[in-house]
Design an enzyme around this catalytic site. Structure first.
Site, PDB file in Angstrom:
ATOM      1  NE  ARG A  75      -0.344   2.363 -10.451  1.00 37.23           N
ATOM      2  CZ  ARG A  75      -1.411   2.445  -9.642  1.00 37.23           C
ATOM      3  NH1 ARG A  75      -2.199   1.413  -9.484  1.00 37.23           N
ATOM      4  NH2 ARG A  75      -1.657   3.555  -8.992  1.00 37.23           N
ATOM      5  NE  ARG A  81       4.988  -1.784  -8.441  1.00 39.77           N
ATOM      6  CZ  ARG A  81       4.935  -2.849  -7.646  1.00 39.77           C
ATOM      7  NH1 ARG A  81       5.719  -3.881  -7.850  1.00 39.77           N
ATOM      8  NH2 ARG A  81       4.103  -2.877  -6.640  1.00 39.77           N
ATOM      9  CE1 TYR A 113       0.276   7.980   2.714  1.00 37.14           C
ATOM     10  CE2 TYR A 113       1.584   9.981   2.787  1.00 37.14           C
ATOM     11  CZ  TYR A 113       0.636   9.198   2.171  1.00 37.14           C
ATOM     12  OH  TYR A 113       0.038   9.624   1.017  1.00 37.14           O
ATOM     13  NE  ARG A 171       3.435   9.532  -6.989  1.00 36.50           N
ATOM     14  CZ  ARG A 171       2.560   8.727  -6.393  1.00 36.50           C
ATOM     15  NH1 ARG A 171       1.927   7.822  -7.102  1.00 36.50           N
ATOM     16  NH2 ARG A 171       2.338   8.859  -5.127  1.00 36.50           N
ATOM     17  CG  ASP A 180       6.746   6.424  -2.232  1.00 36.16           C
ATOM     18  OD1 ASP A 180       6.009   6.695  -3.175  1.00 36.16           O
ATOM     19  OD2 ASP A 180       6.385   6.537  -1.038  1.00 36.16           O
TER      20      ASP A 180
HETATM   21  O1  1CP Z   1       8.329  10.018 -11.505  1.00 33.42           O
HETATM   22  C1  1CP Z   1       8.125   9.429 -10.438  1.00 33.42           C
HETATM   23  O2  1CP Z   1       7.384   8.452 -10.332  1.00 33.42           O
HETATM   24  C2  1CP Z   1       8.878   9.945  -9.234  1.00 33.42           C
HETATM   25  C3  1CP Z   1       8.842   9.082  -8.055  1.00 33.42           C
HETATM   26  C4  1CP Z   1       7.749   9.287  -7.005  1.00 33.42           C
HETATM   27  C5  1CP Z   1       7.475  10.413  -6.222  1.00 33.42           C
HETATM   28  C6  1CP Z   1       8.051  11.813  -6.373  1.00 33.42           C
HETATM   29  C7  1CP Z   1       6.913   8.245  -6.525  1.00 33.42           C
HETATM   30  C8  1CP Z   1       6.847   6.880  -7.075  1.00 33.42           C
HETATM   31  N1  1CP Z   1       6.228   8.711  -5.419  1.00 33.42           N
HETATM   32  C9  1CP Z   1       6.537  10.025  -5.244  1.00 33.42           C
HETATM   33  C10 1CP Z   1       6.072  10.906  -4.175  1.00 33.42           C
HETATM   34  C11 1CP Z   1       4.973  10.464  -3.278  1.00 33.42           C
HETATM   35  N2  1CP Z   1       4.680   9.199  -2.812  1.00 33.42           N
HETATM   36  C12 1CP Z   1       4.087  11.366  -2.665  1.00 33.42           C
HETATM   37  C13 1CP Z   1       4.178  12.873  -2.800  1.00 33.42           C
HETATM   38  C14 1CP Z   1       3.575  13.403  -4.055  1.00 33.42           C
HETATM   39  C15 1CP Z   1       2.093  13.143  -4.184  1.00 33.42           C
HETATM   40  O3  1CP Z   1       1.324  13.683  -3.384  1.00 33.42           O
HETATM   41  O4  1CP Z   1       1.754  12.398  -5.123  1.00 33.42           O
HETATM   42  C16 1CP Z   1       3.192  10.618  -1.863  1.00 33.42           C
HETATM   43  C17 1CP Z   1       2.038  11.140  -1.035  1.00 33.42           C
HETATM   44  C18 1CP Z   1       3.580   9.249  -1.958  1.00 33.42           C
HETATM   45  C19 1CP Z   1       2.966   8.108  -1.213  1.00 33.42           C
HETATM   46  C20 1CP Z   1       2.517   7.065  -2.137  1.00 33.42           C
HETATM   47  N3  1CP Z   1       3.375   6.266  -2.852  1.00 33.42           N
HETATM   48  C21 1CP Z   1       1.183   6.727  -2.514  1.00 33.42           C
HETATM   49  C22 1CP Z   1      -0.065   7.453  -2.040  1.00 33.42           C
HETATM   50  C23 1CP Z   1      -0.799   6.708  -1.019  1.00 33.42           C
HETATM   51  C24 1CP Z   1      -2.040   7.448  -0.530  1.00 33.42           C
HETATM   52  O5  1CP Z   1      -3.110   7.187  -1.089  1.00 33.42           O
HETATM   53  O6  1CP Z   1      -1.937   8.257   0.399  1.00 33.42           O
HETATM   54  C25 1CP Z   1       1.264   5.657  -3.415  1.00 33.42           C
HETATM   55  C26 1CP Z   1       0.137   4.887  -4.028  1.00 33.42           C
HETATM   56  C27 1CP Z   1       2.666   5.400  -3.635  1.00 33.42           C
HETATM   57  C28 1CP Z   1       3.272   4.380  -4.546  1.00 33.42           C
HETATM   58  C29 1CP Z   1       4.034   4.946  -5.684  1.00 33.42           C
HETATM   59  N4  1CP Z   1       5.126   5.796  -5.545  1.00 33.42           N
HETATM   60  C30 1CP Z   1       5.640   6.081  -6.797  1.00 33.42           C
HETATM   61  C31 1CP Z   1       4.855   5.365  -7.766  1.00 33.42           C
HETATM   62  C32 1CP Z   1       5.109   5.367  -9.246  1.00 33.42           C
HETATM   63  C33 1CP Z   1       3.843   4.672  -7.060  1.00 33.42           C
HETATM   64  C34 1CP Z   1       2.836   3.717  -7.627  1.00 33.42           C
HETATM   65  C35 1CP Z   1       3.362   2.330  -7.422  1.00 33.42           C
HETATM   66  C36 1CP Z   1       3.008   1.363  -8.492  1.00 33.42           C
HETATM   67  O7  1CP Z   1       1.825   1.080  -8.582  1.00 33.42           O
HETATM   68  O8  1CP Z   1       3.878   0.880  -9.210  1.00 33.42           O
END
Ligand code: 1CP
Length: 323
Positions: A6, A15, A128, A2, A52
């Site tokens: 945030r 957001r 998940y 990512r 996501d």
């Molecule tokens: O630049 C970018 O932000 C690219 C977009 C992106 C990507 C590639 C997001 C946005 N998520 C992901 C991949 C993702 N999502 C993965 C694989 C990579 C990794 O291991 O980090 C996983 C496991 C997720 C699942 C996910 N989405 C979680 C994890 C939950 C957990 O604890 O198991 C969370 C918290 C999210 C939300 C999310 N997705 C992306 C963002 C920026 C966020 C945060 C949301 C926010 O607070 O605004």
């Protein structure tokens, strides 16, 4: 990894305009902007689509909700009947807003900036869906997979099909490379690693290669440790993402002769900053930059990372010969 998120004040503002996180991902105006925000600040060579990995579960009909402070919550899938009730035919239509985002990005980005699409790997998305939330030790999914291998395999089969189709559609709409995130690969013992990480990834790579010749596929089996070598040799990925625990010198010897490597700065060090950050960037570049290499983090950027540290990282890399 990512690069949006945030840690950027402009992301937090954007957001707050969406009712919830999934709506954010499904609103092309917002998703395009979130993708571009880091590129406006930093000299990044590539953009990663803002979406996501859990949109595929949602598109299959396994409803996903992102709760503030709690992360994703899903309707748990734990039986073959629930697998049969999923709607594979709905996946591509449901994800049309993501393809619209990809099309707009591919028009807006300069030719020199690569657009990377992505999906979760079947094992990680299955975790998940089965657990119903993040932050577990994946034991419900692992237990199902041992006790009823065929039943769990049905779910994995649905996810292989949906993931391959989803990635191919992203490429048709303008993605220039795709990355497959297997964030929970590292919990599996060897037999399950081969069955649920290597085999499904190999099948997805085969299908993407067949439909989209010349499009690189990058795999990220986070935490795979000594399994990294077999993952690279047997899946056919063109690039592999290294988590921060993989020794760069080992990756240079064992992996780089076969494929490009991507990684693997510790995201905690990016947040900490200071001279240790500069030293570590230099060490990674010295070890890996003479082979096929994409500088990246070992895992996603942490929300309390000072934005200046990311700027410093980009400058450091571009100052490197060939960077
Ligand atoms: O630049 C970018 O932000 C690219 C977009 C992106 C990507 C590639 C997001 C946005 N998520 C992901 C991949 C993702 N999502 C993965 C694989 C990579 C990794 O291991 O980090 C996983 C496991 C997720 C699942 C996910 N989405 C979680 C994890 C939950 C957990 O604890 O198991 C969370 C918290 C999210 C939300 C999310 N997705 C992306 C963002 C920026 C966020 C945060 C949301 C926010 O607070 O605004």
């Amino acid at each position: 990894m990512r690069q949006a998120g945030r840690y950027l004040p402009e992301y937090r503002e954007l957001r707050s305009r969406a009712a919830n996180f999934l709506n954010f991902c499904y609103t092309p105006d917002l998703a395009v902007e979130a993708t571009l925000q880091p590129l406006r600040r930093y000299a990044m060579d590539a953009a990663i689509l803002f979406s996501d990995i859990l949109v595929v579960a949602d598109a299959l009909g396994c409803r996903v909700e992102f709760r503030e402070g709690e992360g994703p919550v899903l309707e748990a899938v734990r039986s073959v009947d629930q697998v049969t009730a999923l709607r594979p035919e709905g996946v591509i239509p449901h994800l049309e807003p993501v393809f619209e985002t990809v099309r707009r990005l591919s028009r807006e980005l300069p030719e020199s900036t690569a657009l990377i699409g992505f999906a979760g790997a079947p094992w990680t998305v299955a975790v998940y869906m089965v657990e119903g939330r993040g932050g577990t030790d994946c034991s419900t999914a692992r237990n199902w997979a041992w006790q009823d291998t065929d039943g769990f395999g049905r779910l994995m089969g649905v996810l292989v099909d949906a993931t391959a189709e989803y990635l191919i559609e992203q490429v048709k709409n303008g993605a220039e490379a795709v990355q497959v995130f297997d964030s929970w690969a590292g919990v599996l013992a060897e037999t399950q690693f081969r069955q649920w990480v290597i085999a499904p990834t190999r099948e997805i790579v085969r299908r993407v290669n067949a439909a989209c010749p010349g499009i690189p596929v990058i795999g990220f089996p986070r935490g795979a440790g000594a399994h990294y070598a077999a993952y690279v040799a047997e899946t056919g990925v063109d690039g592999v993402g290294l988590d921060a625990a993989v020794p760069a010198s080992w990756a240079a010897e064992a992996l780089q002769p076969r494929c490009a490597v991507q990684g693997n700065l510790d995201n905690q060090l990016l947040r900490a900053g200071g001279p240790a950050l500069d030293d570590e960037i230099t060490r990674i570049l010295k070890t890996l930059a003479s082979g096929p290499f994409i500088f990246n983090l070992g895992h996603g950027i942490l929300p309390d990372t000072p934005p200046d540290h990311v700027g410093r990282l980009a400058e450091h890399i571009h100052g490197w010969p060939g960077g």
